[in-house]
Design a protein around this motif. Structure first.
Motif, short mmCIF file in Angstrom:
data_model
loop_
_atom_site.label_atom_id
_atom_site.label_comp_id
_atom_site.label_asym_id
_atom_site.label_seq_id
_atom_site.Cartn_x
_atom_site.Cartn_y
_atom_site.Cartn_z
N PRO A 9 0.84 -1.20 0.00
CA PRO A 9 0.00 0.00 0.00
C PRO A 9 0.87 1.26 0.00
O PRO A 9 1.89 1.30 0.71
CB PRO A 9 -0.78 -0.11 1.32
N CYS A 10 0.50 2.23 -0.81
CA CYS A 10 1.31 3.44 -0.90
C CYS A 10 0.44 4.68 -0.81
O CYS A 10 -0.49 4.83 -1.59
CB CYS A 10 2.03 3.53 -2.24
N PHE A 11 0.77 5.56 0.09
CA PHE A 11 0.09 6.84 0.16
C PHE A 11 1.17 7.91 0.28
O PHE A 11 1.87 7.97 1.29
CB PHE A 11 -0.87 6.87 1.34
N GLU A 13 4.17 8.15 -1.27
CA GLU A 13 5.46 7.48 -1.02
C GLU A 13 6.43 7.67 -2.18
O GLU A 13 7.28 6.82 -2.41
CB GLU A 13 5.24 5.98 -0.78
N ASP A 44 -2.90 4.50 -2.96
CA ASP A 44 -4.08 4.89 -2.19
C ASP A 44 -4.34 6.40 -2.32
O ASP A 44 -4.27 7.13 -1.34
CB ASP A 44 -3.85 4.49 -0.72
N ASN A 72 -8.04 8.73 -1.62
CA ASN A 72 -7.49 8.01 -0.47
C ASN A 72 -8.60 7.25 0.26
O ASN A 72 -9.59 7.83 0.69
CB ASN A 72 -6.81 9.02 0.48
N LYS A 75 -5.35 2.52 4.44
CA LYS A 75 -4.48 1.36 4.27
C LYS A 75 -5.25 0.04 4.23
O LYS A 75 -4.92 -0.85 3.45
CB LYS A 75 -3.44 1.32 5.39
N ASP A 95 4.86 -2.76 4.02
CA ASP A 95 4.82 -1.31 3.83
C ASP A 95 5.85 -0.84 2.81
O ASP A 95 6.90 -1.45 2.66
CB ASP A 95 5.08 -0.59 5.15
N ALA A 96 5.54 0.28 2.18
CA ALA A 96 6.43 0.84 1.16
C ALA A 96 7.62 1.58 1.76
O ALA A 96 8.61 1.82 1.08
CB ALA A 96 5.65 1.78 0.26
N ASP A 97 7.54 1.94 3.04
CA ASP A 97 8.57 2.80 3.62
C ASP A 97 9.78 2.02 4.15
O ASP A 97 10.62 2.58 4.84
CB ASP A 97 7.97 3.66 4.73
N GLN A 99 9.97 -0.08 6.43
CA GLN A 99 9.97 -0.38 7.87
C GLN A 99 9.80 -1.88 8.08
O GLN A 99 10.16 -2.41 9.12
CB GLN A 99 8.85 0.39 8.56
N ARG A 200 11.71 4.61 9.36
CA ARG A 200 11.13 5.00 8.08
C ARG A 200 12.23 5.67 7.24
O ARG A 200 12.95 6.53 7.74
CB ARG A 200 10.00 5.98 8.35
N SER A 205 5.32 9.35 8.98
CA SER A 205 4.20 8.43 9.18
C SER A 205 2.90 9.14 8.87
O SER A 205 2.75 10.33 9.13
CB SER A 205 4.19 7.94 10.62
N LYS A 206 1.95 8.37 8.30
CA LYS A 206 0.67 8.98 7.91
C LYS A 206 -0.35 8.92 9.03
O LYS A 206 -1.50 9.28 8.84
CB LYS A 206 0.10 8.26 6.68
N TRP A 207 0.06 8.43 10.21
CA TRP A 207 -0.90 8.26 11.29
C TRP A 207 -0.83 9.40 12.29
O TRP A 207 0.16 9.57 12.96
CB TRP A 207 -0.65 6.95 12.02
N1 UDP Z 1 -0.77 3.97 3.77
C1 UDP Z 1 -1.81 3.88 2.85
N2 UDP Z 1 -2.90 4.67 3.02
C2 UDP Z 1 -3.03 5.55 4.04
C3 UDP Z 1 -1.97 5.60 5.00
C4 UDP Z 1 -0.87 4.80 4.83
O1 UDP Z 1 -1.74 3.10 1.89
O2 UDP Z 1 -4.05 6.23 4.12
C5 UDP Z 1 0.43 3.11 3.59
C6 UDP Z 1 1.77 3.87 3.60
O3 UDP Z 1 2.09 4.36 2.33
C7 UDP Z 1 2.74 2.80 4.09
C8 UDP Z 1 1.88 1.95 5.02
O4 UDP Z 1 0.52 2.22 4.67
O5 UDP Z 1 3.22 1.99 3.02
C9 UDP Z 1 2.14 2.27 6.47
O6 UDP Z 1 1.92 3.65 6.71
P1 UDP Z 1 2.82 4.52 7.67
O7 UDP Z 1 4.26 4.23 7.44
O8 UDP Z 1 2.37 5.92 7.54
O9 UDP Z 1 2.37 3.93 9.08
P2 UDP Z 1 3.28 3.52 10.34
O10 UDP Z 1 4.45 2.76 9.80
O11 UDP Z 1 3.66 4.79 10.97
O12 UDP Z 1 2.37 2.66 11.16
#
Ligand code: UDP
Ligand code: MG
Length: 307
Positions: A9-11, A13, A44, A72, A75, A95-97, A99, A200, A205-207
């Protein structure tokens, strides 16, 4: 030859697409004669150049595919769109980042070869998270673990799923999904692998805290009836207190002491109203969820497919 689908999933990124792709190439470099991969990005509704980056990769490598949402959808929706659009013998969600270290895919794949159908990535150490975040996730996972009947602490969305599991998940009708718990709920032969959460690489982070609380409440409701039971328990306690107060009033009346009327009344009214409002609130949240499901809107809308 086995085909592993990677669901990503990518938002927003754009900075991570290429590093991620290179990391995946690195992982599969030494396995090229026994495994092939399909890299399914789910865009996304990114507002940056994520989609263009994915398209550029697709031009030079047709194993790179993409489902792109019209906006959007979150996730969860992205994970499920991936699940419904992959073709491999098994799929890994990550995840795309970066992590979720792609190197762990090989370990998961080996477990799958041994016959496991769900291979779960467990975080050995949560990345740098605030104290609040840690406490909050602890309470949340304890609640969910109890309602699913499995230990979900330190579980994550980083998982390998066999085609059988993918098919089951793809056929689920519910829209308010909680992937992490649903992949448990499906059953099948499970095992775990451990990985360390990386920092990351690019972006943030998107949260937000608000989004996290919303996510938690939604998922508790999705998977637990505990809040509804709490309503019943609170109601019983109020009835019990009311009963004692009533008995006390009657005894006072017959022993000739004047019952202390006004404060008692006020107490009862406040307790009662409070209880009713809390209960209605909780029931309301469940009804909202039912309304959501009954409307039958799709979980996501695909604007474009690259395959
Ligand atoms: N992501 C997504 N849609 C969203 C938010 C996040 O597809 O509305 C994806 C984001 O691109 C990433 C993964 O979900 O690949 C995890 O998101 P993030 O790194 O922001 O979350 P965290 O690692 O902080 O839990
Ligand atoms: Mg992340």
């Amino acid at each position: 030859m086995d085909r592993i689908s990677l669901i990503v999933p990518c938002f927003n990124e754009e900075a991570n697409i290429e590093p991620f792709y290179n990391a995946v190439l690195d992982v599969f470099k030494n396995t090229s004669n026994e495994t092939d991969f399909e890299l399914m990005f789910v865009n996304d509704g990114s507002k940056d150049n994520t989609l263009q980056k994915i398209k550029a990769l697709h031009e030079k490598d047709n194993r790179v595919k993409c489902v792109s949402f019209s906006r959007n959808f979150g996730k969860e929706a992205a994970l499920f769109a991936g699940i419904r659009n992959v073709t491999g013998n098994c799929a890994v969600l990550l995840d795309a980042d970066l992590q979720h270290p792609p190197a762990t895919i090989i370990e998961m794949y080996k477990k799958w070869k041994e016959g496991f159908e769900v291979v779960e990535g467990i975080k050995t150490e949560r990345g740098k998270e605030s104290l609040f975040h840690k406490a909050f996730t602890k309470i949340f996972y304890n609640l969910i673990s109890r309602s699913v009947g499995l230990d979900m602490r330190n579980s994550s969305d980083y998982k390998l799923l066999d085609k059988k599991v993918i098919t089951e998940l793809a056929n689920l009708k519910e829209r308010n999904t909680f992937f992490r718990a649903l992949s448990f709920w499906c059953g099948f032969k499970k095992t775990t692998v451990y990985y360390e959460v990386a920092e990351r690489v690019n972006g943030t982070s998107k949260w937000s805290t608000k989004a996290l609380i919303k996510y938690a409440v939604k998922n508790v409701i999705c998977f637990s009836y505990a809040p509804l039971h709490i309503v019943t328990v609170i109601g019983c306690i109020f009835v019990f207190i009311g009963f004692i107060v009533a008995v006390d009033a009657i005894i006072s009346f017959f022993t000739g002491k004047a019952a202390d009327g006004f404060p008692t009344l006020l107490g009862i009214i406040l307790l009662g109203f409070g209880g009713i409002m809390v209960s209605l609130g909780i029931i309301g949240v469940y009804i909202a969820q039912i309304y959501d499901e009954v409307k039958g809107r799709p979980q996501y809308i695909i604007g474009e497919k690259i395959e």
